[in-house]
Design an enzyme around this catalytic site. Structure first.
Site, PDB file in Angstrom:
ATOM      1  N   GLY A 184     -13.948   2.578   3.528  1.00 43.97           N
ATOM      2  CA  GLY A 184     -12.727   1.933   3.024  1.00 43.97           C
ATOM      3  C   GLY A 184     -12.677   0.485   3.476  1.00 43.97           C
ATOM      4  O   GLY A 184     -13.681  -0.083   3.943  1.00 43.97           O
ATOM      5  N   ALA A 188     -11.415  -1.003   6.071  1.00 41.05           N
ATOM      6  CA  ALA A 188     -11.729  -1.295   7.473  1.00 41.05           C
ATOM      7  C   ALA A 188     -13.243  -1.276   7.695  1.00 41.05           C
ATOM      8  O   ALA A 188     -13.824  -2.226   8.233  1.00 41.05           O
ATOM      9  CB  ALA A 188     -11.043  -0.286   8.393  1.00 41.05           C
ATOM     10  N   ALA A 226      -9.026   6.178   1.022  1.00 41.74           N
ATOM     11  CA  ALA A 226      -7.583   5.956   0.844  1.00 41.74           C
ATOM     12  C   ALA A 226      -7.349   4.543   0.316  1.00 41.74           C
ATOM     13  O   ALA A 226      -6.429   4.301  -0.456  1.00 41.74           O
ATOM     14  CB  ALA A 226      -6.859   6.165   2.163  1.00 41.74           C
ATOM     15  N   ALA A 233      -4.720   2.872  -2.727  1.00 42.36           N
ATOM     16  CA  ALA A 233      -3.552   2.078  -2.297  1.00 42.36           C
ATOM     17  C   ALA A 233      -2.998   1.314  -3.483  1.00 42.36           C
ATOM     18  O   ALA A 233      -3.723   0.627  -4.193  1.00 42.36           O
ATOM     19  CB  ALA A 233      -3.942   1.131  -1.173  1.00 42.36           C
ATOM     20  N   GLU A 245       8.802  -4.463  -0.543  1.00 44.47           N
ATOM     21  CA  GLU A 245       8.833  -3.019  -0.264  1.00 44.47           C
ATOM     22  C   GLU A 245       9.845  -2.748   0.840  1.00 44.47           C
ATOM     23  O   GLU A 245      10.349  -3.692   1.474  1.00 44.47           O
ATOM     24  CB  GLU A 245       7.428  -2.531   0.116  1.00 44.47           C
ATOM     25  CG  GLU A 245       6.489  -2.596  -1.086  1.00 44.47           C
ATOM     26  CD  GLU A 245       5.076  -2.127  -0.799  1.00 44.47           C
ATOM     27  OE1 GLU A 245       4.904  -1.219   0.005  1.00 44.47           O
ATOM     28  OE2 GLU A 245       4.151  -2.692  -1.389  1.00 44.47           O
ATOM     29  N   HIS A 280       5.470   9.664   2.711  1.00 46.40           N
ATOM     30  CA  HIS A 280       5.887   8.697   1.695  1.00 46.40           C
ATOM     31  C   HIS A 280       7.002   9.334   0.892  1.00 46.40           C
ATOM     32  O   HIS A 280       6.880  10.479   0.466  1.00 46.40           O
ATOM     33  CB  HIS A 280       4.706   8.329   0.786  1.00 46.40           C
ATOM     34  CG  HIS A 280       4.951   7.090  -0.012  1.00 46.40           C
ATOM     35  ND1 HIS A 280       5.883   7.040  -1.020  1.00 46.40           N
ATOM     36  CD2 HIS A 280       4.407   5.847   0.064  1.00 46.40           C
ATOM     37  CE1 HIS A 280       5.889   5.813  -1.541  1.00 46.40           C
ATOM     38  NE2 HIS A 280       5.008   5.068  -0.894  1.00 46.40           N
ATOM     39  N   ARG A 323      10.688   3.744   5.500  1.00 44.93           N
ATOM     40  CA  ARG A 323      10.259   5.044   4.950  1.00 44.93           C
ATOM     41  C   ARG A 323      10.776   6.259   5.696  1.00 44.93           C
ATOM     42  O   ARG A 323      11.033   7.295   5.102  1.00 44.93           O
ATOM     43  CB  ARG A 323       8.730   5.102   4.971  1.00 44.93           C
ATOM     44  CG  ARG A 323       8.187   4.428   3.799  1.00 44.93           C
ATOM     45  CD  ARG A 323       6.724   4.617   3.702  1.00 44.93           C
ATOM     46  NE  ARG A 323       6.274   3.617   2.767  1.00 44.93           N
ATOM     47  CZ  ARG A 323       5.043   3.213   2.645  1.00 44.93           C
ATOM     48  NH1 ARG A 323       4.106   3.738   3.397  1.00 44.93           N
ATOM     49  NH2 ARG A 323       4.722   2.311   1.770  1.00 44.93           N
ATOM     50  N   HIS A 368       1.590  10.946   4.158  1.00 48.64           N
ATOM     51  CA  HIS A 368       0.990   9.731   3.606  1.00 48.64           C
ATOM     52  C   HIS A 368       0.135   8.968   4.609  1.00 48.64           C
ATOM     53  O   HIS A 368      -0.932   8.467   4.261  1.00 48.64           O
ATOM     54  CB  HIS A 368       2.128   8.839   3.109  1.00 48.64           C
ATOM     55  CG  HIS A 368       1.694   7.557   2.478  1.00 48.64           C
ATOM     56  ND1 HIS A 368       0.889   7.511   1.356  1.00 48.64           N
ATOM     57  CD2 HIS A 368       1.948   6.260   2.800  1.00 48.64           C
ATOM     58  CE1 HIS A 368       0.687   6.238   1.008  1.00 48.64           C
ATOM     59  NE2 HIS A 368       1.299   5.465   1.876  1.00 48.64           N
ATOM     60  N   ARG A 399       5.277   3.019  10.393  1.00 47.67           N
ATOM     61  CA  ARG A 399       4.594   1.849   9.823  1.00 47.67           C
ATOM     62  C   ARG A 399       5.433   1.170   8.743  1.00 47.67           C
ATOM     63  O   ARG A 399       5.996   1.831   7.878  1.00 47.67           O
ATOM     64  CB  ARG A 399       3.264   2.291   9.209  1.00 47.67           C
ATOM     65  CG  ARG A 399       2.510   1.202   8.495  1.00 47.67           C
ATOM     66  CD  ARG A 399       1.195   1.728   7.998  1.00 47.67           C
ATOM     67  NE  ARG A 399       1.355   2.699   6.945  1.00 47.67           N
ATOM     68  CZ  ARG A 399       1.402   2.402   5.641  1.00 47.67           C
ATOM     69  NH1 ARG A 399       1.308   1.142   5.239  1.00 47.67           N
ATOM     70  NH2 ARG A 399       1.525   3.362   4.750  1.00 47.67           N
TER      71      ARG A 399
HETATM   72  C1  SIN Z   1       2.948   2.195  -1.689  1.00 55.53           C
HETATM   73  O1  SIN Z   1       2.490   1.519  -2.594  1.00 55.53           O
HETATM   74  O2  SIN Z   1       4.096   2.636  -1.693  1.00 55.53           O
HETATM   75  C2  SIN Z   1       2.073   2.510  -0.525  1.00 55.53           C
HETATM   76  C3  SIN Z   1       1.856   1.314   0.271  1.00 55.53           C
HETATM   77  C4  SIN Z   1       1.733   1.665   1.719  1.00 55.53           C
HETATM   78  O3  SIN Z   1       1.555   2.822   2.069  1.00 55.53           O
HETATM   79  O4  SIN Z   1       1.877   0.756   2.536  1.00 55.53           O
END
Ligand code: SIN
Length: 550
Positions: free
Chosen positions: A15, A17, A43, A47, A117, A242, A288, A349, A384
């Site tokens: 991925g 990283a 993952a 994204a 977000e 999530h 979240r 998530h 996070r």
């Molecule tokens: C999302 O698009 O909602 C996921 C992004 C994330 O997990 O930071």
């Protein structure tokens, strides 16, 4: 004598990283990347939202730091947060140099179209519509595949780490051994892949739960291997759910990006009434942990199977352009998101805990680095902040590669320690797949039902008892039968489940993502949950460390 691979750097996972780190280490020496499925099965590739960084003129480092720390519920390491946030813009520039095509907006002060977000006080998420991860993965893979010092092996699963005597001077690790690579299985054969430095970049643990947004590879392999080798693992109780995974009988793990709420999406019940204002003044853009818990409560109170995300106030031309994947996928399932609210449920998530590292990505084992979701760096704390994970991956990949560059003049002269070949002894071939499938299913149901968004000591205690019994059985199979990729993954998710349960039982408070109905208050002083394998115990017996002991 079996096959033996040797390289300067071994990277487990392909991925963002692993690839970012591999590309930088390839400037120093040879790099082998092993990935257990196809190279794009990561993952990262799934994204949607994007990568958060301070890019707009109205934004500031202090503001991104503050949002991250607020989200992290008192558990973030402020110095790490600042390091990551300050490095963000440079890493975005670097991704662009590597060929990543973020969406531009000439009217924005940054030149980029920036998404918003939950938990962010500014627009700061650089994106490639809702295909950001795929675009990053594409660009990085193209570079890695064409690099003459990088070899990338697909369908190669790492089984366990290789340990040898000695340490790397100045690493600051505990113990007298160092990691010198991994046992890697391909086509039923387990071989030794030796390296001077090994990096675990194998992603998260979502498959421990029945419902997850994660790809099938997310079986916690990196954390499990590091734990078995004696590394310190931190904060495994902080599993992020999530809030909005598509609820449809034919969908397994399709995410509806938080960016949809960032562009005006509102959570409603079947009665069409918005409910987030009951739970948080930030409403649908709360962090979240709060949103997922609110949905969980609504579902329990109403007895419904899902809630709905309503973005019908945006027209279809806008939605098709901004969220092409979500638009098409929902349409495929008979949901026109410009007309119909989207049925959603929370799903596992992201693992905020992981193998504990310092600011250079170094674990407590000499020669072993952990990056991305596999690591617990101190950035995310107890919850996070959205779109901080891709950022963390590139910043720490850079920091770890810089560290390797510093020690390289001495390290490159050193031979790699010798290790034993893999021994199968008199292990037999497992003829009954049911032994794997049944346990796989049991673990994921136990975790979903007993160790989910809202926890209780009673359910955790039951989960621990069930999981210990399941683990004993799996461990026995592992010793008796020839190892297979399914068995490796099963053993790993069983161990990860135990680490999550035990860490959750240890934290007798509610903080961030960890909500325990028996202990709703927070401790006055925040602390990390640090665990390590008991030196003289069974393979899964866990020692809880006090902070400062690790
Ligand atoms: C999302 O698009 O909602 C996921 C992004 C994330 O997990 O930071």
């Amino acid at each position: 004598m079996g096959f033996e691979m040797e390289s300067d750097f071994l990277v487990i996972g392909s991925g963002i990283a692993g690839l970012s780190y591999a590309l930088k280490c390839a400037e120093l020496g040879t790099v082998v990347i092993v990935t257990k499925k196809k190279d794009v099965d990561t993952a990262t590739n799934l994204a949607q939202g994007g990568i958060a960084a301070v890019l707009g003129k109205d934004d500031s480092v202090d503001s991104h730091v503050e949002d991250t720390i607020t989200s992290g519920a008192g558990l973030c390491d402020e110095a790490i947060v600042r390091m990551v946030v300050e490095n963000g813009p440079a890493r975005i520039d670097e991704l662009v140099q590597l060929g990543v095509d973020f969406v531009h907006d000439q009217e924005s002060s940054s030149g980029y179209s920036l998404g918003r977000e939950g938990g962010h006080s500014h627009r700061r998420v650089a994106h490639a519509y809702d295909l950001t991860g795929r675009e990053i993965e594409r660009a990085l893979l193209e570079k890695a595949r064409n690099h003459n010092r990088i070899q990338l092996f697909e369908e190669h699963i790492a089984v366990d780490l290789l340990m040898a005597k000695g340490t790397i001077p100045g690493w600051g690790a505990c113990g007298s051994e160092r990691c010198v690579g991994a046992y890697v299985m391909e086509d039923g054969q387990v071989e030794t892949y030796r390296a001077k430095v090994t990096a675990l970049c194998s992603g998260g643990v979502g498959k421990v739960y029945l419902f997850t947004t994660n790809p099938d590879i997310a079986t916690g392999d990196g954390v499990a291997m590091a734990f078995r080798a004696g590394a310190v693992v931190a904060n495994m109780e902080f599993v992020q759910f999530h809030p909005t995974c598509l609820y449809h009988p034919d969908e397994k793990n399709f995410l509806i990006s938080e960016a949809v709420r960032g562009e005006g999406g509102i959570l409603i019940g079947r009665d069409k009434v918005p409910f987030m204002e009951k739970y948080d003044p930030r409403k649908d853009l709360a962090t979240r942990d709060t949103v997922a818990r609110a949905i969980d409560k609504e579902l329990k109170e109403t007895g419904e199977d899902c809630v709905y995300l309503d973005i019908t106030q945006r027209d279809s031309a806008y939605l098709k352009k901004r969220f092409p994947t979500i638009y098409q996928r929902c349409l495929l399932r008979g949901i026109d998101i410009s007309k119909d609210p989207i049925p959603v449920v929370p799903a596992a998530h992201y693992m905020c805990g992981g193998v504990k590292t310092d600011s250079k990505g170094r674990t407590s084992i000499s020669g072993l680095i952990a990056l991305g979701e596999t690591a617990c760096t101190g950035l995310h704390g107890g919850n996070r902040l959205a779109s901080n994970s891709l950022l963390e991956a590139v910043v720490f990949a850079d920091s770890a590669a810089n560290y390797c560059r510093g020690i390289w003049p001495a390290l490159k002269k050193e031979p790699i320690g010798q290790v034993d070949e893999w021994k199968s002894g008199d292990a037999r071939k497992l003829s009954e797949e049911i032994l794997i499938n049944h346990n796989w299913d049991s673990i994921r149901r136990v975790m979903w039902n007993y160790v989910g968004i809202v926890r209780s000591m009673k359910r955790l205690t039951l989960a621990k008892k069930r999981m210990e019994a399941i683990y004993e059985e799996i461990d026995l199979h592992y010793r008796e039968y020839l190892v297979t990729p399914d068995m490796v993954e099963l053993r790993n998710i069983a161990l990860i489940a135990l680490l999550i349960i035990q860490s959750a039982m240890e934290r007798k408070e509610s903080r961030g993502l960890h909500y325990l109905i028996d202990f709703k208050e927070q401790y006055e002083r925040a602390h990390q949950t640090l665990v390590r394998k008991k030196a003289a115990g069974k393979s899964w017996e866990i020692e809880i460390l006090m902070e400062g002991e690790a």
